[in-house]
Design a protein around this motif. Structure first.
Motif, mmCIF file in Angstrom:
data_model
loop_
_atom_site.group_PDB
_atom_site.id
_atom_site.type_symbol
_atom_site.label_atom_id
_atom_site.label_comp_id
_atom_site.label_asym_id
_atom_site.label_seq_id
_atom_site.Cartn_x
_atom_site.Cartn_y
_atom_site.Cartn_z
ATOM 1 N N GLY A 1 0.848 -1.187 0.000
ATOM 2 C CA GLY A 1 0.000 0.000 0.000
ATOM 3 C C GLY A 1 0.877 1.227 0.000
ATOM 4 N N PRO A 2 0.275 2.396 0.136
ATOM 5 C CA PRO A 2 1.088 3.618 0.160
ATOM 6 C C PRO A 2 1.958 3.665 1.409
ATOM 7 N N PRO A 3 3.041 4.420 1.353
ATOM 8 C CA PRO A 3 3.902 4.528 2.540
ATOM 9 C C PRO A 3 3.152 5.232 3.665
ATOM 10 N N GLU A 4 3.492 4.854 4.890
ATOM 11 C CA GLU A 4 2.870 5.451 6.066
ATOM 12 C C GLU A 4 3.880 6.345 6.757
ATOM 13 N N PRO A 5 3.528 7.595 7.041
ATOM 14 C CA PRO A 5 4.447 8.419 7.833
ATOM 15 C C PRO A 5 4.672 7.766 9.195
ATOM 16 N N VAL A 6 5.922 7.662 9.592
ATOM 17 C CA VAL A 6 6.273 7.022 10.853
ATOM 18 C C VAL A 6 5.866 7.911 12.027
ATOM 19 N N GLY A 7 5.977 9.217 11.864
ATOM 20 C CA GLY A 7 5.609 10.150 12.926
ATOM 21 C C GLY A 7 6.788 10.533 13.786
ATOM 22 N N ASP A 8 6.501 10.943 14.998
ATOM 23 C CA ASP A 8 7.492 11.438 15.941
ATOM 24 C C ASP A 8 8.409 10.289 16.367
ATOM 25 N N LEU A 9 9.684 10.378 16.008
ATOM 26 C CA LEU A 9 10.631 9.295 16.287
ATOM 27 C C LEU A 9 10.893 9.122 17.778
ATOM 28 N N PHE A 10 10.835 10.209 18.530
ATOM 29 C CA PHE A 10 11.026 10.122 19.976
ATOM 30 C C PHE A 10 9.829 9.404 20.613
ATOM 31 N N ALA A 11 8.626 9.762 20.187
ATOM 32 C CA ALA A 11 7.419 9.128 20.716
ATOM 33 C C ALA A 11 7.368 7.655 20.345
ATOM 34 N N LEU A 12 7.857 7.324 19.168
ATOM 35 C CA LEU A 12 7.879 5.929 18.722
ATOM 36 C C LEU A 12 8.781 5.093 19.634
ATOM 37 N N HIS A 13 9.954 5.613 19.940
ATOM 38 C CA HIS A 13 10.851 4.916 20.867
ATOM 39 C C HIS A 13 10.198 4.772 22.244
ATOM 40 N N GLU A 14 9.604 5.840 22.718
ATOM 41 C CA GLU A 14 8.973 5.796 24.041
ATOM 42 C C GLU A 14 7.857 4.761 24.082
ATOM 43 N N ALA A 15 6.990 4.757 23.067
ATOM 44 C CA ALA A 15 5.869 3.815 23.032
ATOM 45 C C ALA A 15 6.349 2.366 22.986
ATOM 46 N N ALA A 16 7.512 2.134 22.357
ATOM 47 C CA ALA A 16 8.062 0.780 22.257
ATOM 48 C C ALA A 16 8.876 0.391 23.497
ATOM 49 N N GLY A 17 9.033 1.311 24.446
ATOM 50 C CA GLY A 17 9.803 1.017 25.646
ATOM 51 C C GLY A 17 11.296 0.945 25.397
ATOM 52 N N ILE A 18 11.760 1.647 24.370
ATOM 53 C CA ILE A 18 13.184 1.646 24.025
ATOM 54 C C ILE A 18 13.813 2.942 24.531
ATOM 55 N N GLN A 19 14.836 2.804 25.366
ATOM 56 C CA GLN A 19 15.582 3.980 25.803
ATOM 57 C C GLN A 19 16.230 4.636 24.593
ATOM 58 N N LEU A 20 16.234 5.942 24.559
ATOM 59 C CA LEU A 20 16.946 6.680 23.526
ATOM 60 C C LEU A 20 17.921 7.598 24.246
ATOM 61 N N ARG A 21 19.205 7.265 24.140
ATOM 62 C CA ARG A 21 20.244 8.052 24.805
ATOM 63 C C ARG A 21 20.888 9.004 23.809
ATOM 64 N N VAL A 22 21.226 10.176 24.308
ATOM 65 C CA VAL A 22 21.917 11.180 23.504
ATOM 66 C C VAL A 22 23.278 11.399 24.153
ATOM 67 N N LEU A 23 24.311 11.154 23.367
ATOM 68 C CA LEU A 23 25.678 11.187 23.888
ATOM 69 C C LEU A 23 26.525 12.170 23.094
ATOM 70 N N PRO A 24 27.562 12.711 23.695
ATOM 71 C CA PRO A 24 28.456 13.576 22.930
ATOM 72 C C PRO A 24 29.277 12.797 21.908
#
Length: 177
Positions: A126-149
């Protein structure tokens, strides 16, 4: 955004793909032409803009409690993704699309079976689906997202551990400290 049982996914910033045609990826060590996709477990590896360097780690059955607590953190879920500060704005601004593809033409590739490949053209379901907010997607999946220098100290800890891991586009990461 993950595929259903009879699907695989391809993530892209291009919303105009109507047919995935096998090709030799410029970044691939493979010499055969493939259509690349991922299944349910590896879909989160691609919830990023294409060229974002990222280091990911997850608990496997053989993961020791010490490695889990040291790298992921006690009570912090089973998976962590790390990016550098320079990726934040692009992660906020990108519009990423998920293409659902039929699973039948695809087979695992490589010993780690991190990706799936097809050797014939594959039309999206089917047509592509916008994934949406990448931060919210990680949060909803229970995946930590770390930001490092810098990704390299984290990466060195991960590859020397009993965790499962994947590094994507690390050649774009900041130089080692």
């Amino acid at each position: 955004m993950r595929p259903a049982d009879d699907e695989v996914m391809h993530f892209s910033e291009d919303p105009t793909i109507t047919l995935f045609v096998p090709h030799v990826a410029a970044t691939s060590a493979e010499t055969e032409a493939y259509v690349w996709a991922v299944g349910h477990d590896r879909a989160p590896d691609y919830w990023f803009p294409r060229d974002t360097p990222r280091a990911m780690a997850w608990v496997r059955p053989e993961t020791t409690p010490e490695d889990r607590d040291r790298i992921i953190g006690a009570g912090s879920g089973d998976r962590v993704h790390a990016v550098e500060y320079g990726a934040l704005e692009q992660m906020r601004a990108v519009t990423l699309y998920g293409y659902r593809l039929p699973a039948a033409p695809f087979r695992p590739i490589g010993a780690a079976e991190h990706a799936l490949v097809a050797t014939e053209p594959v039309a999206p379901l089917g047509p592509p689906e916008p994934v949406g907010d990448l931060f919210a997607l990680h949060e909803a999946a229970g995946i930590q997202l770390r930001v490092l220098p810098n990704l390299w100290p984290f990466w060195d800890q991960v590859v020397g551990s009993t965790l499962g891991f994947s590094g994507i586009r690390l050649r774009y990461a900041a130089a080692r400290c």
